[in-house]
Design a protein around this motif. Structure first.
Motif, PDB file in Angstrom:
ATOM      1  N   GLY A  83       0.817  -1.213   0.000  1.00 14.07           N
ATOM      2  CA  GLY A  83       0.000   0.000   0.000  1.00 14.07           C
ATOM      3  C   GLY A  83       0.849   1.260   0.000  1.00 14.07           C
ATOM      4  O   GLY A  83       0.564   2.215  -0.727  1.00 14.07           O
ATOM      5  N   ARG A  84       1.903   1.267   0.792  1.00 18.00           N
ATOM      6  CA  ARG A  84       2.805   2.432   0.807  1.00 18.00           C
ATOM      7  C   ARG A  84       3.522   2.603  -0.518  1.00 18.00           C
ATOM      8  O   ARG A  84       3.701   3.716  -1.000  1.00 18.00           O
ATOM      9  N   ALA A  85       3.946   1.500  -1.109  1.00 17.10           N
ATOM     10  CA  ALA A  85       4.621   1.579  -2.406  1.00 17.10           C
ATOM     11  C   ALA A  85       3.663   2.096  -3.475  1.00 17.10           C
ATOM     12  O   ALA A  85       4.043   2.922  -4.313  1.00 17.10           O
ATOM     13  N   ALA A  86       2.419   1.646  -3.433  1.00 20.25           N
ATOM     14  CA  ALA A  86       1.428   2.126  -4.396  1.00 20.25           C
ATOM     15  C   ALA A  86       1.159   3.613  -4.187  1.00 20.25           C
ATOM     16  O   ALA A  86       0.998   4.375  -5.150  1.00 20.25           O
ATOM     17  N   TYR A  87       1.119   4.044  -2.944  1.00 16.95           N
ATOM     18  CA  TYR A  87       0.891   5.454  -2.640  1.00 16.95           C
ATOM     19  C   TYR A  87       2.046   6.308  -3.167  1.00 16.95           C
ATOM     20  O   TYR A  87       1.833   7.345  -3.790  1.00 16.95           O
ATOM     21  N   ARG A  88       3.263   5.873  -2.912  1.00 18.17           N
ATOM     22  CA  ARG A  88       4.441   6.654  -3.313  1.00 18.17           C
ATOM     23  C   ARG A  88       4.641   6.705  -4.813  1.00 18.17           C
ATOM     24  O   ARG A  88       5.182   7.676  -5.335  1.00 18.17           O
ATOM     25  N   THR A  89       4.224   5.662  -5.520  1.00 22.09           N
ATOM     26  CA  THR A  89       4.394   5.646  -6.975  1.00 22.09           C
ATOM     27  C   THR A  89       3.220   6.289  -7.700  1.00 22.09           C
ATOM     28  O   THR A  89       3.257   6.410  -8.918  1.00 22.09           O
ATOM     29  N   ASP A 100      -5.771  11.029   4.614  1.00 23.23           N
ATOM     30  CA  ASP A 100      -4.460  10.833   4.004  1.00 23.23           C
ATOM     31  C   ASP A 100      -3.371  11.028   5.054  1.00 23.23           C
ATOM     32  O   ASP A 100      -2.736  12.077   5.136  1.00 23.23           O
ATOM     33  N   ASP A 101      -3.146  10.013   5.884  1.00 26.26           N
ATOM     34  CA  ASP A 101      -2.137  10.094   6.932  1.00 26.26           C
ATOM     35  C   ASP A 101      -0.714  10.064   6.379  1.00 26.26           C
ATOM     36  O   ASP A 101       0.188  10.622   6.983  1.00 26.26           O
ATOM     37  N   LEU A 102      -0.510   9.423   5.262  1.00 28.64           N
ATOM     38  CA  LEU A 102       0.837   9.350   4.704  1.00 28.64           C
ATOM     39  C   LEU A 102       1.315  10.690   4.158  1.00 28.64           C
ATOM     40  O   LEU A 102       2.510  10.936   4.096  1.00 28.64           O
TER      41      LEU A 102
END
Length: 123
Positions: A83-89, A100-102
């Motif tokens: 999930g984090r990788a999908a968010y960052r990409t 949107d905590d990230l």
């Protein structure tokens, strides 16, 4: 009686695995697909392992219990990393997120909640 219980567990596990695979194909976005990839797949595997353990001697069932424990411990961690990788990409449409905590973590403006709006007792 053991054969009937084992059969029900195996068929139930297979059903959950199929439903998880259908969810991966049919759900619209990455967070939903991650949910479909982890929750029903983990439950399906646990049911299949339980049904198999009923048919095996206890010494082999212990090995299956270790496989189940490993799956339960690693599936949430892998889902979080994906999930984090999908968010960052940019694979996640940020307009669909309710919270949107990230973004706060990425921007370095982490709000702990205690700092905002609370006055010190001596003031």
């Amino acid at each position: 009686m053991t054969n009937v219980i084992s059969s029900v567990l195996l068929l139930g596990g297979a059903l959950f695995c199929v439903l998880g695979a259908l969810g991966m194909l049919r759900l619209p976005d990455v967070p939903s697909r991650l949910q479909a990839a982890t929750k029903p797949q983990t439950l399906g595997l646990l049911l299949i392992l339980s049904g198999t353990a009923l048919q095996l001697p206890p010494s082999y069932a212990v090995g299956l219990a270790l496989v189940a424990l490993f799956q339960v411990l690693t599936a949430p961690v892998l889902s979080q990393f994906l999930g984090r990788a999908a968010y960052r990409t940019g694979a996640i449409d940020k307009s669909t997120l309710l919270c949107d905590d990230l973004k706060a973590v990425r921007d370095g403006s982490r709000d702990s909640g205690a700092e905002s709006g609370s006055a010190s007792p001596g003031a």
